[in-house]
Design a protein around this motif. Structure first.
Motif, PDB file in Angstrom:
ATOM      1  N   LEU A 164       0.838  -1.201   0.000  1.00  9.97           N
ATOM      2  CA  LEU A 164       0.000   0.000   0.000  1.00  9.97           C
ATOM      3  C   LEU A 164       0.870   1.247   0.000  1.00  9.97           C
ATOM      4  CD1 LEU A 164      -2.721   1.416   0.120  1.00  9.97           C
ATOM      5  CD2 LEU A 164      -2.603   1.286   2.626  1.00  9.97           C
ATOM      6  N   ALA A 165       1.921   1.269   0.813  1.00  8.21           N
ATOM      7  CA  ALA A 165       2.811   2.437   0.851  1.00  8.21           C
ATOM      8  C   ALA A 165       3.423   2.691  -0.522  1.00  8.21           C
ATOM      9  CB  ALA A 165       3.910   2.217   1.892  1.00  8.21           C
ATOM     10  N   GLU A 166       3.858   1.639  -1.200  1.00 13.26           N
ATOM     11  CA  GLU A 166       4.441   1.789  -2.527  1.00 13.26           C
ATOM     12  C   GLU A 166       3.425   2.353  -3.514  1.00 13.26           C
ATOM     13  OE1 GLU A 166       6.953  -0.881  -5.770  1.00 13.26           O
ATOM     14  OE2 GLU A 166       5.680  -1.881  -4.300  1.00 13.26           O
ATOM     15  N   THR A 167       2.190   1.854  -3.457  1.00 13.07           N
ATOM     16  CA  THR A 167       1.133   2.335  -4.349  1.00 13.07           C
ATOM     17  C   THR A 167       0.831   3.813  -4.114  1.00 13.07           C
ATOM     18  OG1 THR A 167       0.106   0.145  -4.496  1.00 13.07           O
ATOM     19  CG2 THR A 167      -1.291   2.031  -5.015  1.00 13.07           C
ATOM     20  N   LEU A 168       0.750   4.214  -2.855  1.00 15.25           N
ATOM     21  CA  LEU A 168       0.431   5.609  -2.532  1.00 15.25           C
ATOM     22  C   LEU A 168       1.532   6.551  -3.014  1.00 15.25           C
ATOM     23  CD1 LEU A 168      -0.979   5.131   1.079  1.00 15.25           C
ATOM     24  CD2 LEU A 168      -2.284   5.638  -1.000  1.00 15.25           C
ATOM     25  N   ALA A 169       2.787   6.146  -2.873  1.00 15.13           N
ATOM     26  CA  ALA A 169       3.897   6.993  -3.326  1.00 15.13           C
ATOM     27  C   ALA A 169       3.925   7.085  -4.845  1.00 15.13           C
ATOM     28  CB  ALA A 169       5.222   6.445  -2.811  1.00 15.13           C
ATOM     29  N   ARG A 170       3.582   5.997  -5.515  1.00 13.84           N
ATOM     30  CA  ARG A 170       3.609   5.975  -6.984  1.00 13.84           C
ATOM     31  C   ARG A 170       2.460   6.770  -7.589  1.00 13.84           C
ATOM     32  NH1 ARG A 170       3.167   0.988  -7.482  1.00 13.84           N
ATOM     33  NH2 ARG A 170       0.984   0.847  -8.125  1.00 13.84           N
ATOM     34  N   GLN A 171       1.302   6.749  -6.961  1.00 11.45           N
ATOM     35  CA  GLN A 171       0.112   7.348  -7.552  1.00 11.45           C
ATOM     36  C   GLN A 171      -0.121   8.800  -7.142  1.00 11.45           C
ATOM     37  OE1 GLN A 171      -3.349   4.913  -6.874  1.00 11.45           O
ATOM     38  NE2 GLN A 171      -2.549   3.187  -8.053  1.00 11.45           N
ATOM     39  N   ASN A 172       0.620   9.294  -6.176  1.00 14.56           N
ATOM     40  CA  ASN A 172       0.382  10.648  -5.682  1.00 14.56           C
ATOM     41  C   ASN A 172       1.655  11.487  -5.723  1.00 14.56           C
ATOM     42  OD1 ASN A 172      -2.526  10.433  -4.434  1.00 14.56           O
ATOM     43  ND2 ASN A 172      -1.441   8.601  -3.753  1.00 14.56           N
ATOM     44  N   ARG A 173       1.467  12.768  -5.988  1.00 13.98           N
ATOM     45  CA  ARG A 173       2.608  13.676  -6.055  1.00 13.98           C
ATOM     46  C   ARG A 173       3.088  14.079  -4.658  1.00 13.98           C
ATOM     47  NH1 ARG A 173       0.598  18.017 -10.708  1.00 13.98           N
ATOM     48  NH2 ARG A 173       0.422  16.510 -12.443  1.00 13.98           N
ATOM     49  N   ASN A 174       4.362  14.430  -4.597  1.00  9.83           N
ATOM     50  CA  ASN A 174       4.948  14.997  -3.377  1.00  9.83           C
ATOM     51  C   ASN A 174       4.625  14.174  -2.135  1.00  9.83           C
ATOM     52  OD1 ASN A 174       6.482  17.044  -2.098  1.00  9.83           O
ATOM     53  ND2 ASN A 174       4.627  18.110  -1.460  1.00  9.83           N
ATOM     54  N   THR A 175       4.758  12.861  -2.257  1.00 13.64           N
ATOM     55  CA  THR A 175       4.360  11.957  -1.180  1.00 13.64           C
ATOM     56  C   THR A 175       5.489  11.002  -0.807  1.00 13.64           C
ATOM     57  OG1 THR A 175       2.024  12.024  -1.824  1.00 13.64           O
ATOM     58  CG2 THR A 175       2.737  10.139  -0.514  1.00 13.64           C
ATOM     59  N   ILE A 176       5.715  10.886   0.490  1.00 16.26           N
ATOM     60  CA  ILE A 176       6.599   9.864   1.033  1.00 16.26           C
ATOM     61  C   ILE A 176       5.723   8.925   1.857  1.00 16.26           C
ATOM     62  CG2 ILE A 176       8.577   9.376   2.522  1.00 16.26           C
ATOM     63  CD1 ILE A 176       9.544  12.229   1.959  1.00 16.26           C
ATOM     64  N   ALA A 177       5.682   7.659   1.463  1.00 13.01           N
ATOM     65  CA  ALA A 177       4.837   6.674   2.150  1.00 13.01           C
ATOM     66  C   ALA A 177       5.736   5.617   2.790  1.00 13.01           C
ATOM     67  CB  ALA A 177       3.858   6.032   1.187  1.00 13.01           C
ATOM     68  N   ILE A 178       5.473   5.315   4.049  1.00 14.61           N
ATOM     69  CA  ILE A 178       6.359   4.458   4.841  1.00 14.61           C
ATOM     70  C   ILE A 178       5.552   3.357   5.520  1.00 14.61           C
ATOM     71  CG2 ILE A 178       7.941   4.393   6.805  1.00 14.61           C
ATOM     72  CD1 ILE A 178       8.553   7.367   6.185  1.00 14.61           C
ATOM     73  N   GLY A 179       5.930   2.111   5.251  1.00 19.35           N
ATOM     74  CA  GLY A 179       5.333   0.984   5.960  1.00 19.35           C
ATOM     75  C   GLY A 179       6.125   0.694   7.213  1.00 19.35           C
ATOM     76  N   ILE A 180       5.440   0.607   8.346  1.00 16.16           N
ATOM     77  CA  ILE A 180       6.090   0.353   9.641  1.00 16.16           C
ATOM     78  C   ILE A 180       5.836  -1.095  10.057  1.00 16.16           C
ATOM     79  CG2 ILE A 180       6.140   0.928  12.096  1.00 16.16           C
ATOM     80  CD1 ILE A 180       5.277   3.746  11.396  1.00 16.16           C
ATOM     81  N   LEU A 181       6.903  -1.817  10.377  1.00 22.11           N
ATOM     82  CA  LEU A 181       6.798  -3.174  10.900  1.00 22.11           C
ATOM     83  C   LEU A 181       6.672  -3.097  12.420  1.00 22.11           C
ATOM     84  CD1 LEU A 181       6.904  -6.190  10.026  1.00 22.11           C
ATOM     85  CD2 LEU A 181       9.349  -6.117  10.531  1.00 22.11           C
ATOM     86  N   ARG A 182       5.551  -3.544  12.929  1.00 21.74           N
ATOM     87  CA  ARG A 182       5.260  -3.409  14.351  1.00 21.74           C
ATOM     88  C   ARG A 182       6.281  -4.133  15.236  1.00 21.74           C
ATOM     89  NH1 ARG A 182      -0.999  -5.119  14.449  1.00 21.74           N
ATOM     90  NH2 ARG A 182      -0.391  -5.729  16.571  1.00 21.74           N
ATOM     91  N   PRO A 183       6.489  -3.657  16.463  1.00 20.82           N
ATOM     92  CA  PRO A 183       7.447  -4.296  17.381  1.00 20.82           C
ATOM     93  C   PRO A 183       7.209  -5.799  17.528  1.00 20.82           C
ATOM     94  CG  PRO A 183       6.744  -2.199  18.286  1.00 20.82           C
ATOM     95  CD  PRO A 183       5.894  -2.438  17.063  1.00 20.82           C
ATOM     96  N   GLY A 184       8.297  -6.563  17.421  1.00 21.97           N
ATOM     97  CA  GLY A 184       8.231  -8.006  17.588  1.00 21.97           C
ATOM     98  C   GLY A 184       7.903  -8.784  16.335  1.00 21.97           C
ATOM     99  N   TYR A 185       7.550  -8.093  15.262  1.00 22.09           N
ATOM    100  CA  TYR A 185       7.148  -8.768  14.025  1.00 22.09           C
ATOM    101  C   TYR A 185       8.324  -8.935  13.071  1.00 22.09           C
ATOM    102  CZ  TYR A 185       2.122  -8.808  14.896  1.00 22.09           C
ATOM    103  OH  TYR A 185       0.870  -9.076  15.415  1.00 22.09           O
ATOM    104  N   THR A 186       8.231  -9.977  12.243  1.00 21.62           N
ATOM    105  CA  THR A 186       9.184 -10.237  11.173  1.00 21.62           C
ATOM    106  C   THR A 186       8.446 -10.183   9.844  1.00 21.62           C
ATOM    107  OG1 THR A 186      10.543 -11.654  12.577  1.00 21.62           O
ATOM    108  CG2 THR A 186      10.807 -11.920  10.207  1.00 21.62           C
ATOM    109  N   ASP A 187       9.026  -9.530   8.833  1.00 21.53           N
ATOM    110  CA  ASP A 187       8.353  -9.434   7.533  1.00 21.53           C
ATOM    111  C   ASP A 187       8.782 -10.586   6.619  1.00 21.53           C
ATOM    112  OD1 ASP A 187      10.798  -8.788   6.385  1.00 21.53           O
ATOM    113  OD2 ASP A 187      10.364  -6.656   6.178  1.00 21.53           O
ATOM    114  N   PRO A 188       8.221 -10.688   5.416  1.00 24.34           N
ATOM    115  CA  PRO A 188       8.518 -11.831   4.541  1.00 24.34           C
ATOM    116  C   PRO A 188       9.978 -11.952   4.118  1.00 24.34           C
ATOM    117  CG  PRO A 188       6.474 -10.788   3.857  1.00 24.34           C
ATOM    118  CD  PRO A 188       7.093  -9.882   4.881  1.00 24.34           C
TER     119      PRO A 188
END
Length: 281
Positions: A85-109
């Motif tokens: 979602l963060a990548e999509t929002l940054a790609r589709q909107n101007r002047n936007t920095i979108a950041i996905g946060i990995l919650r404490p204790g979690y591991t991503d793929p």
């Protein structure tokens, strides 16, 4: 009365045994990996290293729009959909920095792990420590980018965290988007207890903050948008709608969007993307 005592006793024994198991070797183990802060992939907080993924529009001004996305409890997988979602929002909107946060204790793929305790994914990970860590992450990145606008987006358990942050850290963000929100923690945990055939894990005590208890702290200028699937059987629409009614009674700037035919996993749905995009125009 005798018929009731045996099931209750069995449940209490199960809970006591399960808590002992967790204490000795269970999934509450603290994740303590340390990484160098670079403001793009890692943020150093008082609790430890928090992993983020940062996506930027092709062109940015000195005052960009900043969007944070927080994933749900993800009981059966390592979450990464919030990055999409963060990548999509940054790609589709101007002047936007979108950041996905990995919650404490979690591991991503891809194996990145944020410091902290993931917990049992039974609503136990919305504690004051977790909220403080995520709020610190947001504040650091705000100080770094100096945005014109800051939007916090959360899905499921991530939306409960987002609502808590809006209530406990007034003015930290300009808007929150709460997707599939279990906004009343007590009601939601009872719902899940019944839904999962009276699974005792939902009776274990938790130290989480329920959004309904801190709603009054949300500033009147903060825009709160709730988006819910009408067919959601994880967080039934009545729960976020009741929270919306609470916000309106408190004279907060709130709206609720119901998606017909949609269930719980709607963070990447077009309506959600368009709604956030409309706030970035």
């Amino acid at each position: 009365m005798k018929r009731l005592k045996t099931p209750i006793l069995i449940t209490l024994v199960f809970i006591a045994g399960y808590m002992l198991y967790l204490k000795q070797c269970g999934p509450l183990k603290q994740q303590t990996a340390t990484h160098t802060e670079d403001m793009l992939n890692w943020i150093t907080t008082q609790q430890g290293s928090i992993h983020i993924q940062t996506f930027k529009s092709d062109s940015l001004t000195g005052e960009p729009q900043l969007v944070f996305v927080i994933h749900g409890d993800a009981p059966f997988n390592n979450p990464g959909y919030h990055y999409r979602l963060a990548e999509t929002l940054a790609r589709q909107n101007r002047n936007t920095i979108a950041i996905g946060i990995l919650r404490p204790g979690y591991t991503d793929p891809t194996g990145n792990t944020s410091t902290g305790e993931r917990g049992l994914t039974n609503g136990d990970n919305y504690t004051t420590d977790v909220l403080a860590t995520i709020a610190e992450t947001i504040l650091k990145l705000k100080s770094h980018y100096r945005p014109a606008k800051t939007i916090l987006v959360g899905h499921s358990g991530g939306s409960a965290i987002s609502a808590d942050i809006a209530g406990m850290y007034p003015g930290l963000v300009n808007a929150v988007v709460l997707v599939s929100c279990p906004c009343n923690l007590q009601s939601w945990r009872w719902h899940m207890f019944r839904k999962q055939s009276f699974n005792p894990v939902w009776l274990l005590p938790v130290g989480s903050v329920s959004p309904v208890l801190v709603a009054e702290g949300i500033t009147d200028s903060t825009q709160v948008t709730l988006i819910t699937g009408v067919a959601d059987d994880i967080t039934p629409i009545a729960m976020p709608y009741q929270y919306y009614q609470q916000l309106k009674a408190l004279h907060k700037n709130a709206r609720h969007i119901a998606l017909a035919g949609q269930g719980h996993e709607i963070l990447l749905e077009d309506t959600v993307v368009r709604t956030i995009g409309g706030m970035l125009k």
